[in-house]
Design a protein around this motif. Structure first.
Motif: not given
Length: 146
Positions: A1-8, A105-109, A135-139
């Motif tokens: 399972m993999k997901f990715s994205g970005s945040i400004s 970011y890219e997370f892979e389980y 967690w990314l939004k909170q960061f």
């Protein structure tokens, strides 16, 4: 399972990566974070191994982090081990200008074991993605308020 994205993030890259790399701030944006203890290597360097401790209600959780590549302020890669799962995280930080940073970011389980975790991954894979995005939004909120 993999997901990715970005945040400004509306802060300079050096400030963003300073908060990202300092474990003293993890509790500011990761729910339940208690502490991080170095067990091998030099803190923040390639090959460093640390234990990370969390508490969710009455449940305790312990992760082992191994830093694979720390090339901050540009790039960070680590893997995490828990008794029920293994995952990796790759992050890049791109300076848009002097006041804005794109955090990708890219997370892979790579391993999920145990009946309940496997069932959750099969039926509700979005739970894993939403936790990382939370967690990314909170960061982002934490860093932008500094």
């Amino acid at each position: 399972m993999k997901f990715s994205g970005s945040i400004s993030i509306n802060q300079p890259r050096d400030l963003v990566t300073r908060y990202f790399s300092d474990p003293n701030f993890l509790g500011e944006y990761q729910d339940g974070f208690i502490k991080k203890e170095l067990i091998e290597g030099e803190a923040g360097k390639d090959g460093a191994v640390s234990k990370m401790f969390y508490k969710y209600g009455k449940r305790d959780m312990e992760l082992t982090e191994r830093i694979l590549k720390n090339q901050l302020p540009a790039y960070f890669e680590a893997e995490y081990h828990h008794k029920h799962m293994d995952n990796s995280m790759k992050c890049t930080f791109i300076a848009v200008d002097n006041h804005n940073t794109i955090y990708t970011y890219e997370f892979e389980y790579t391993r999920i074991s145990g009946f309940i975790p496997k069932l959750m991954a099969l039926l509700f894979p979005g739970i894993f993605k939403r936790q990382g995005e939370k967690w990314l939004k909170q960061f982002k909120e934490f860093v932008e308020n500094q």
